[in-house]
Design an enzyme around this catalytic site. Structure first.
Site, PDB file in Angstrom:
ATOM      1  CE  LYS A  85      34.161-130.870  26.311  1.00 43.33           C
ATOM      2  NZ  LYS A  85      34.281-130.873  24.854  1.00 43.33           N
TER       3      LYS A  85
HETATM    4  O1  G3P Z   1      31.334-132.010  22.016  1.00 41.45           O
HETATM    5  C1  G3P Z   1      31.419-133.385  21.838  1.00 41.45           C
HETATM    6  C2  G3P Z   1      31.557-133.729  20.416  1.00 41.45           C
HETATM    7  O2  G3P Z   1      32.755-133.212  19.895  1.00 41.45           O
HETATM    8  C3  G3P Z   1      31.418-135.168  20.112  1.00 41.45           C
HETATM    9  O3  G3P Z   1      30.798-135.225  18.899  1.00 41.45           O
HETATM   10  O4  G3P Z   1      30.151-136.224  16.784  1.00 41.45           O
HETATM   11  O5  G3P Z   1      32.352-136.855  17.859  1.00 41.45           O
HETATM   12  O6  G3P Z   1      30.187-137.634  18.813  1.00 41.45           O
HETATM   13  P1  G3P Z   1      30.879-136.554  18.041  1.00 41.45           P
END
Ligand code: G3P
Length: 217
Positions: A85
């Site tokens: 990643k």
């Molecule tokens: O895969 C990306 C994710 O972990 C981000 O999610 O909810 O932190 O915006 P969030």
């Protein structure tokens, strides 16, 4: 549509695996920190072994080309299921090009515009990860981004897969499916939420009650 779980928590990964609907795992440094994981390499190997098959995204920490290459190669070497990643920055795009030439699969993360997705695809990224929820958080329409990337990739027959990320609830998932996202990565609680409907619970309760009534006469 493939389902990935967005977590570094082994119990959640195992439980989602047992549901029989899991195709892979995504992690990021914040999710690793949440679980207090210090030896991330060991943890990635444990995740790969736990899921048996399917991609596991492992994020580089370096932000310079040489550092990303060194880290990414080491991560890819950990297990055949690792996808490296890489953040959507200039150096990251250069690194994705090199990884592509070396046959290392990549997931370009922190995508917030169609132009960024197109750049990552041109560099040969296996996946692009548009962050829906974070766009919604700042008053932009995250779902429009998925639609726009889908349209561009379809026009040019681009093989890079759209991995919808930052999914916060069931409606996000449904709309991603409608838009043609190839993969959705979700926290465990969102996966659990997909099962729920009050009419299912009510209907089952009624069936069981009627069965009992009929068989206790
Ligand atoms: O895969 C990306 C994710 O972990 C981000 O999610 O909810 O932190 O915006 P969030």
């Amino acid at each position: 549509m493939r389902f990935f779980i967005d977590t570094a928590n082994m119990a959640e990964i195992r439980e989602a695996m047992e549901m029989g609907i899991l195709d892979g795992v995504t992690t990021n440094p914040s999710l690793m920190a949440k679980e207090g994981i210090k030896n991330v390499e060991e943890h990635y190997i444990a995740i790969c072994k736990a899921i048996g098959s399917g991609d596991v995204s492992a994020e580089v920490i370096a932000t310079d080309y040489a550092g990303m290459i060194q880290e990414g190669r080491a991560l890819a070497h950990l297990h055949p299921h690792i996808t490296v990643k890489v953040p959507m920055i200039k150096e990251g795009i250069k690194a994705i090009r090199t990884f592509t030439e070396e046959g290392i699969r990549t997931n370009c993360t922190l995508i917030f515009s169609p132009a960024q997705a197109l750049l990552a695809a041109k560099a040969g990224a296996t996946y692009v990860s548009p962050f829906l929820g974070r766009l919604d958080d700042v008053g932009h329409n995250g779902m429009q981004l998925i639609g726009s990337i889908r349209q561009i990739f379809n026009v040019y027959g681009i093989k890079t897969q759209i991995l919808a990320a930052s999914i916060r609830h069931t409606l996000h998932l449904i709309q991603c499916a409608e838009m043609g996202a190839d993969v959705a990565t979700m926290p465990f609680k969102v996966i659990e939420g997909l099962f729920k409907h009050p009419l299912t619970d009510k209907g089952l309760e009624q069936f069981l009650a009627d069965y009992q009534k009929n068989n206790s006469l």
